[in-house]
Write a protein that holds these residues in place. Sequence first.
Motif, PDB file in Angstrom:
ATOM      1  N   TRP A 115       8.323 -12.721   7.256  1.00 14.41           N
ATOM      2  CA  TRP A 115       7.267 -11.745   6.985  1.00 14.41           C
ATOM      3  C   TRP A 115       7.303 -11.352   5.513  1.00 14.41           C
ATOM      4  N   ALA A 116       6.137 -11.119   4.954  1.00 11.18           N
ATOM      5  CA  ALA A 116       5.993 -10.528   3.626  1.00 11.18           C
ATOM      6  C   ALA A 116       5.100  -9.305   3.793  1.00 11.18           C
ATOM      7  N   THR A 117       5.486  -8.206   3.181  1.00  3.27           N
ATOM      8  CA  THR A 117       4.712  -6.963   3.281  1.00  3.27           C
ATOM      9  C   THR A 117       4.365  -6.470   1.892  1.00  3.27           C
ATOM     10  N   TYR A 118       3.083  -6.121   1.697  1.00  3.88           N
ATOM     11  CA  TYR A 118       2.669  -5.450   0.469  1.00  3.88           C
ATOM     12  C   TYR A 118       2.291  -4.031   0.814  1.00  3.88           C
ATOM     13  N   ARG A 119       2.997  -3.095   0.182  1.00  6.13           N
ATOM     14  CA  ARG A 119       2.745  -1.662   0.364  1.00  6.13           C
ATOM     15  C   ARG A 119       2.789  -1.050  -1.037  1.00  6.13           C
ATOM     16  N   PRO A 120       1.619  -0.742  -1.616  1.00  8.34           N
ATOM     17  CA  PRO A 120       1.646  -0.145  -2.955  1.00  8.34           C
ATOM     18  C   PRO A 120       2.441   1.149  -2.981  1.00  8.34           C
ATOM     19  N   ALA A 121       2.986   1.440  -4.137  1.00  4.47           N
ATOM     20  CA  ALA A 121       3.799   2.652  -4.290  1.00  4.47           C
ATOM     21  C   ALA A 121       2.975   3.906  -3.985  1.00  4.47           C
ATOM     22  N   ALA A 122       1.731   3.926  -4.475  1.00  2.00           N
ATOM     23  CA  ALA A 122       0.864   5.076  -4.234  1.00  2.00           C
ATOM     24  C   ALA A 122      -0.576   4.601  -4.353  1.00  2.00           C
ATOM     25  N   ARG A 123      -1.433   5.108  -3.496  1.00  2.00           N
ATOM     26  CA  ARG A 123      -2.854   4.738  -3.556  1.00  2.00           C
ATOM     27  C   ARG A 123      -3.407   5.121  -4.914  1.00  2.00           C
ATOM     28  N   GLY A 124      -4.066   4.160  -5.570  1.00  2.00           N
ATOM     29  CA  GLY A 124      -4.693   4.431  -6.846  1.00  2.00           C
ATOM     30  C   GLY A 124      -3.730   4.386  -8.017  1.00  2.00           C
TER      31      GLY A 124
END
Length: 129
Positions: A115-124
């Motif tokens: 699995w690879a997951t992309y979760r930005p640090a903070a929206r915007g």
Amino acid sequence: MLTITKEFHFSASHVLDRLPSWHPCARMHGHNYVVVLELSAPRDALTEAGFVRDYRELDAFKKWMDDTLDHRHLNEAMGGVSPSAENLAVWIFDLWSERLPELTAVRISETPKTWATYRPAARGGEDAP
């Protein structure tokens, strides 16, 4: 914070042509991909029905995925972006985050064990270093 997820499936080929020629993934091959969209909202931002977002509203993503990715060659579909699972997660997030403002992560699986997951640090904001 409340979080929902929905899983989608598609099949596609790709070549990871930035790998050494001896690497098996440098040759054309395919996967049965699993894509999981994660959407989140604070408790006080739920819809009147009590949803982060109605799952049926994700039908547009399914249609896009079927039209754009299913049984396609990802090197072409992604417009020159190296089609690793990591890049695919970022690419999908970037394309869909405006249409789905609750989108907090995209997970991609190429095999049942990876699995690879992309979760930005903070929206915007910018990703964390």
